[in-house]
Write a protein that holds these residues in place. Structure first.
Motif, PDB file in Angstrom:
ATOM      1  N   TRP A  32      19.222  13.959  21.074  1.00  0.00           N
ATOM      2  CA  TRP A  32      19.733  12.587  21.207  1.00  0.00           C
ATOM      3  C   TRP A  32      21.201  12.651  21.570  1.00  0.00           C
ATOM      4  O   TRP A  32      21.942  13.483  21.039  1.00  0.00           O
ATOM      5  CB  TRP A  32      19.547  11.855  19.877  1.00  0.00           C
ATOM      6  N   ASN A  33      21.595  11.742  22.429  1.00  0.00           N
ATOM      7  CA  ASN A  33      22.975  11.697  22.882  1.00  0.00           C
ATOM      8  C   ASN A  33      23.522  10.286  22.691  1.00  0.00           C
ATOM      9  O   ASN A  33      22.996   9.353  23.275  1.00  0.00           O
ATOM     10  CB  ASN A  33      22.996  12.092  24.373  1.00  0.00           C
ATOM     11  N   ASN A  34      24.542  10.146  21.830  1.00  0.00           N
ATOM     12  CA  ASN A  34      25.170   8.828  21.654  1.00  0.00           C
ATOM     13  C   ASN A  34      26.526   8.847  22.344  1.00  0.00           C
ATOM     14  O   ASN A  34      27.423   9.582  21.934  1.00  0.00           O
ATOM     15  CB  ASN A  34      25.387   8.513  20.165  1.00  0.00           C
ATOM     16  N   VAL A  72      28.196   1.383  23.071  1.00  0.00           N
ATOM     17  CA  VAL A  72      27.438   2.590  22.712  1.00  0.00           C
ATOM     18  C   VAL A  72      26.234   2.665  23.642  1.00  0.00           C
ATOM     19  O   VAL A  72      25.560   1.656  23.882  1.00  0.00           O
ATOM     20  CB  VAL A  72      26.953   2.540  21.246  1.00  0.00           C
ATOM     21  N   ASP A  73      25.996   3.852  24.168  1.00  0.00           N
ATOM     22  CA  ASP A  73      24.840   4.091  25.056  1.00  0.00           C
ATOM     23  C   ASP A  73      24.135   5.324  24.518  1.00  0.00           C
ATOM     24  O   ASP A  73      24.729   6.397  24.479  1.00  0.00           O
ATOM     25  CB  ASP A  73      25.361   4.338  26.481  1.00  0.00           C
ATOM     26  N   THR A  74      22.909   5.175  24.063  1.00  0.00           N
ATOM     27  CA  THR A  74      22.230   6.374  23.548  1.00  0.00           C
ATOM     28  C   THR A  74      20.971   6.695  24.343  1.00  0.00           C
ATOM     29  O   THR A  74      20.350   5.816  24.937  1.00  0.00           O
ATOM     30  CB  THR A  74      21.847   6.255  22.040  1.00  0.00           C
ATOM     31  N   GLY A  75      20.608   7.957  24.331  1.00  0.00           N
ATOM     32  CA  GLY A  75      19.401   8.385  25.025  1.00  0.00           C
ATOM     33  C   GLY A  75      18.691   9.485  24.255  1.00  0.00           C
ATOM     34  O   GLY A  75      19.293  10.493  23.884  1.00  0.00           O
ATOM     35  N   LEU A  76      17.415   9.238  23.977  1.00  0.00           N
ATOM     36  CA  LEU A  76      16.585  10.187  23.210  1.00  0.00           C
ATOM     37  C   LEU A  76      15.373  10.519  24.084  1.00  0.00           C
ATOM     38  O   LEU A  76      14.560   9.642  24.392  1.00  0.00           O
ATOM     39  CB  LEU A  76      16.151   9.483  21.908  1.00  0.00           C
TER      40      LEU A  76
HETATM   41  N1  SER Z   1      23.459   8.043  29.156  1.00  0.00           N
HETATM   42  C1  SER Z   1      23.297   9.106  28.224  1.00  0.00           C
HETATM   43  C2  SER Z   1      22.329  10.155  28.740  1.00  0.00           C
HETATM   44  O1  SER Z   1      21.690   9.949  29.737  1.00  0.00           O
HETATM   45  C3  SER Z   1      22.828   8.582  26.898  1.00  0.00           C
HETATM   46  O2  SER Z   1      21.808   7.673  27.106  1.00  0.00           O
HETATM   47  O3  SER Z   1      22.216  11.180  28.135  1.00  0.00           O
END
Ligand code: SER
Length: 414
Positions: free
Chosen positions: A200-202, A223-227
């Protein structure tokens, strides 16, 4: 637990934290010719990260279909995928580091029941553009992350931006410890040995990188997160690769059953590229010689080459597409509605490619005869390029054929 369960848990969890669930944007970005495909959940949200008001409010969550093709040549190993799904939550000038980290930690440890010992996190070490992120490290300690599971890294690891210019910022990344032995005394989440897998990346998006490389502050802190769904699904099931999970396992088994050759890499390439092609076509993509159409063409042609390598009768292709759609339609119901179009587009492209191959093969042997007459036993780059440029004959196929053609073995060593 499977991928659909994880996706549902994620959306329900963030809904309970006041987020509005928004639909996945299409893989082919609307009104944005500057990018080929949607590559991250934040992409359709850029205007709102820059300050425009989103009609659904300041807390959003979704699952986003993504295609990234920079690593297309790596597909076939145990982790690279061209199509993947990204679960994401956003604060558009609403909460920031504290709430974001606390929610991620709660989701991972309570909802997905991952023990804290299995987790490690990284934060930004700081540089001339932005300070060391002691704040995130402090929050991680407060929630219970042991000191020696918190790492500081620089821009290469802990800064996120899509491309060269745009909204960006330091990030905190969460890693899952697979339990493998450390590769060295210094083994840590930034190393590629497979012990730590990023889940996960926040991104704490409060900067904008200008065209000239300088940074300015955004109007609001986001905040933009991606899992990554395929990855977390694989880890929670204790599997070594996404191909061993329910997303790929039935299609992998069918390809293996139809193959006359045992080749795991080709089997994975067929399974992966078939899924990507199906998803792109379902969202309106069509093969062509330019831009996104060319990417789709490449995916279908590469898949066809590997079907040939596995010696699978190409008439089986519609069956493989049917099985793939059957397997994925609960996750993506629109596949069922677009099934016939998807089949038609893939089969037509495969037929075109087979004609190209037959034609290119003739030209290849003409070139060989010419070179032999000139007493040469090495295919020169110009000929390889001409076969590709004029006849669409892929250099990889030229290489394979040259390897099998007596006296032209040296090409294989170029
Ligand atoms: N934008 C970041 C990513 O793609 C977190 O969502 O890793």
């Amino acid at each position: 637990m499977n991928a659909i369960d994880i996706r549902n848990k994620f959306l329900k969890f963030f809904e309970s934290k006041g987020h509005t669930i928004i639909p996945s944007a299409p893989l082919i970005p609307e009104n944005d010719p500057s990018v080929l495909f949607t590559t991250a959940g934040m992409q359709p949200l850029v205007p709102y990260l820059l300050g425009e008001k989103h009609p659904e409010g300041t807390r959003l969550a979704d699952y986003q279909k993504c295609v990234r093709t920079v690593d297309i040549d790596e597909v076939g190993d145990n982790r690279h995928l061209t199509y993947f799904e990204m679960l994401g939550n956003w604060s558009l000038g609403d909460y920031f580091k504290e709430e974001s980290i606390k929610m991620s930690y709660e989701f991972l440890t309570k909802e997905l029941e991952i023990p804290t010992e299995k987790l490690s996190v990284t934060v930004f070490a700081g540089d001339d553009d932005a300070p060391r992120d002691e704040e995130s490290a402090k929050i991680w300690k407060e929630v219970g992350m042991p000191n020696d599971h918190i790492y500081y890294f620089g821009k290469d690891d802990n800064w996120w931006i899509a491309g060269e210019e745009g909204p960006c910022g330091p990030d905190t990344e969460m890693f899952y410890d697979t339990g493998k032995e450390p590769c060295s005394e210094n083994c840590n989440p930034s190393c590629d040995c497979g012990k730590y897998v990023e889940i996960w990346n926040n991104v704490f998006m409060e900067y904008y990188k200008q065209h000239d490389g300088t940074y300015t502050k955004l109007k609001q802190k986001n905040v933009d997160t991606g899992l990554g769904l395929e990855r977390i699904n694989m880890l929670l099931q204790g599997k070594q690769t996404p191909y061993d999970t329910e997303i790929f396992a039935p299609i992998m088994a069918k390809i293996q059953e139809l193959s006359k050759k045992d080749n795991l890499q080709s089997t994975r390439i067929v399974a992966e590229h078939l899924r990507s092609s199906i998803m792109i076509i379902c969202d309106g993509g069509r093969p062509s010689n330019v831009d996104r159409g060319y990417v789709l063409r490449r995916l279908i042609r590469r898949m066809t080459r590997h079907l040939n390598k596995l010696q699978i009768n190409l008439d089986e292709l519609p069956k493989l597409i049917d099985l793939n759609i059957e397997n994925l339609k609960d996750m993506y119901p629109s596949l069922e509605t677009n099934k016939e179009t998807i089949k038609q587009v893939i089969v037509e492209e495969k037929d075109k490619f087979m004609k190209t191959l037959a034609n290119g093969e003739k030209e290849f042997f003409k070139a060989i005869t010419r070179l032999q007459n000139e007493n040469k036993n090495k295919l020169d780059g110009q000929t390889v390029f001409k076969l590709y440029d004029t006849y669409g004959f892929p250099p990889e196929v030229t290489k394979d054929l040259a390897r099998r053609t007596r006296n032209f073995y040296r090409y294989a060593r170029i």
